[in-house]
Design an enzyme around this catalytic site. Structure first.
Site, PDB file in Angstrom:
ATOM      1  N   ASP A   5      75.121 -49.283  32.087  1.00 27.52           N
ATOM      2  CA  ASP A   5      74.224 -50.438  31.956  1.00 27.52           C
ATOM      3  C   ASP A   5      72.914 -50.052  31.258  1.00 27.52           C
ATOM      4  OD1 ASP A   5      72.881 -52.810  32.326  1.00 27.52           O
ATOM      5  OD2 ASP A   5      73.184 -52.896  34.506  1.00 27.52           O
ATOM      6  N   ASP A  23      73.574 -61.731  33.135  1.00 23.77           N
ATOM      7  CA  ASP A  23      74.257 -61.765  34.435  1.00 23.77           C
ATOM      8  C   ASP A  23      74.711 -63.168  34.830  1.00 23.77           C
ATOM      9  OD1 ASP A  23      73.387 -59.178  34.370  1.00 23.77           O
ATOM     10  OD2 ASP A  23      72.483 -59.206  36.372  1.00 23.77           O
TER      11      ASP A  23
HETATM   12  C1  GAL Z   1      72.342 -55.689  35.626  1.00 19.11           C
HETATM   13  C2  GAL Z   1      73.831 -55.879  35.378  1.00 19.11           C
HETATM   14  C3  GAL Z   1      74.444 -56.370  36.675  1.00 19.11           C
HETATM   15  C4  GAL Z   1      74.199 -55.348  37.750  1.00 19.11           C
HETATM   16  C5  GAL Z   1      72.714 -55.019  37.875  1.00 19.11           C
HETATM   17  C6  GAL Z   1      72.462 -53.854  38.822  1.00 19.11           C
HETATM   18  O1  GAL Z   1      71.750 -55.257  34.456  1.00 19.11           O
HETATM   19  O2  GAL Z   1      74.034 -56.796  34.333  1.00 19.11           O
HETATM   20  O3  GAL Z   1      75.820 -56.621  36.493  1.00 19.11           O
HETATM   21  O4  GAL Z   1      74.926 -54.179  37.435  1.00 19.11           O
HETATM   22  O5  GAL Z   1      72.168 -54.688  36.616  1.00 19.11           O
HETATM   23  O6  GAL Z   1      71.131 -53.487  38.881  1.00 19.11           O
END
Ligand code: GAL
Length: 369
Positions: A126, A193
């Protein structure tokens, strides 16, 4: 050559949508237990993916340690594997993850080795804090930095010799679907998200139009994890979510508390005919075929020559049911076709056209041959 992973869109569970930072070893074990006892594993849900918030500190040699909620990652992987499941983990190419934990920046090889030694089968990577750094660079440089960061981890994963699904998460920026496969991505998030509301789920799902040509076995568009069973949507809305994700050949990663799900949620997640549409071995993603105001028809070609056809009504539920008509010759069929209503598990007969009566926010999902 690394072993082919993600020949069909990955299926499993991920901790984030329901547990977020409350994920722990017992939560993950309970999810694994529930995948087996509920029958979800046997329906195809095999990845148990730990998202953000498992990380502790690095040791003096720079090797990553889990935090106190995960006393022994290798033992956890053993537990999950013994159930015929696979274990996934999460990190960032930046120094910090989105929840502020330690990322892999500068430790890519060490982290890949650690994951392989633990027995990890899937990595979600990520962008998070690396994204902030990119904003300070000129656009072309920023793009190269991002691409290199993903390639670096892919190379590190390959070096371990362990087949590990590589899941890119950078919210779809810079048309990742065009270069995701080149940096080793087995799947790549195409959007920000998801959350547990119809409006946002629909914005993401219906926003996938045009991306079908980028999906193929081993490489999938990822419109984010499922919200089915988290309670924010009505049954018609969750059926829309599942139907659309199946037509999109999207990864099916349940995001609910599996140890407390209702029979309705379980039935929706494990509908074999819906899963078969998603997991069709030909790996052709579906796309929008027609839209008129809030009414849309999406079509996914399937390996046996049949087609999945979703008739969607995006209008508010108060507006009532809407008739949505599809003429099968427009979909390339010659002569009458056999039509099956997937959610109602009912053969509707042989016909040249069909008019579905579709509730607001709902769907009629057909399989046509
Ligand atoms: C976001 C991601 C989510 C989750 C989250 C955790 O950037 O898109 O799916 O993983 O971080 O902090």
């Amino acid at each position: 050559m690394a072993q082919q992973v993600a020949a069909t869109p990955p299926m499993g569970w991920n901790s984030w949508n329901h547990f977020a930072e409350k994920v722990s070893d017992p939560v993950v074990r309970a999810a694994a237990d529930a995948l087996v006892s509920s029958g979800m594993r046997d329906a195809g849900y095999v990845y148990v993916n730990i998202d953000d918030a498992w990380q502790g500190k690095r040791d003096e040699k720079g090797f990553m340690q889990p935090n106190e909620k995960f006393p022994d990652m290798k033992a956890l992987a053993g537990y999950v594997h013994a159930k015929g499941l696979k274990l996934g983990i999460y990190s960032s190419p930046g120094p910090k993850t989105c929840a502020g934990f330690e990322g892999s920046y500068g430790h890519e090889e060490q982290d890949a080795q650690t994951y392989a030694a633990w027995g990890i089968d899937y990595l979600k990577y990520d962008l998070c804090s690396l994204g902030e750094a990119l904003l300070k660079q000129p656009p072309e440089v920023a793009f190269q930095t991002m691409v290199s960061a993903y390639m670096k981890m892919f190379a590190a994963l390959q070096k371990t010799g362990r087949p590990i699904v590589f899941s890119l998460c950078q919210y779809g920026v810079a048309a990742v679907w065009r270069w995701g496969p080149d940096v080793g991505g087995n799947l790549w998030r195409t959007t920000g998200d998801i959350n547990d509301t119809y409006d946002h789920m629909a914005e993401i799902g219906f926003g996938q139009a045009g991306l079908a040509k980028y999906a193929k076995p081993g490489h999938w568009n990822d419109p984010d994890m499922l919200e089915v069973g988290n309670g924010g949507m009505k049954p018609d809305e969750y059926r829309t979510h599942m139907s659309l994700w199946a037509i999109l050949a999207a990864p099916l990663l349940a995001g609910n508390d599996l140890s407390k799900m209702t029979p309705e949620t379980l039935a929706m997640l494990t509908n074999r005919e819906v899963i078969a549409i998603d997991q069709d071995a030909a790996g052709m993603q579906g796309d929008r075929f027609w839209a008129e105001g809030p009414y849309e028809i999406w079509v996914k070609p399937l390996g046996d020559g049949s087609k999945a056809v979703g008739l969607f009504n995006r209008a508010d539920p108060w507006s009532g049911d809407a008739p949505i008509k599809v003429k099968f010759k427009d979909l390339g069929f010659t002569g009458p076709v056999k039509v099956r209503d997937v959610w109602n598990a009912k053969d509707l007969g042989t016909m040249e056209e069909y008019t579905g009566v579709v509730p607001g926010h709902g769907v009629v999902l057909l399989r046509v041959k």
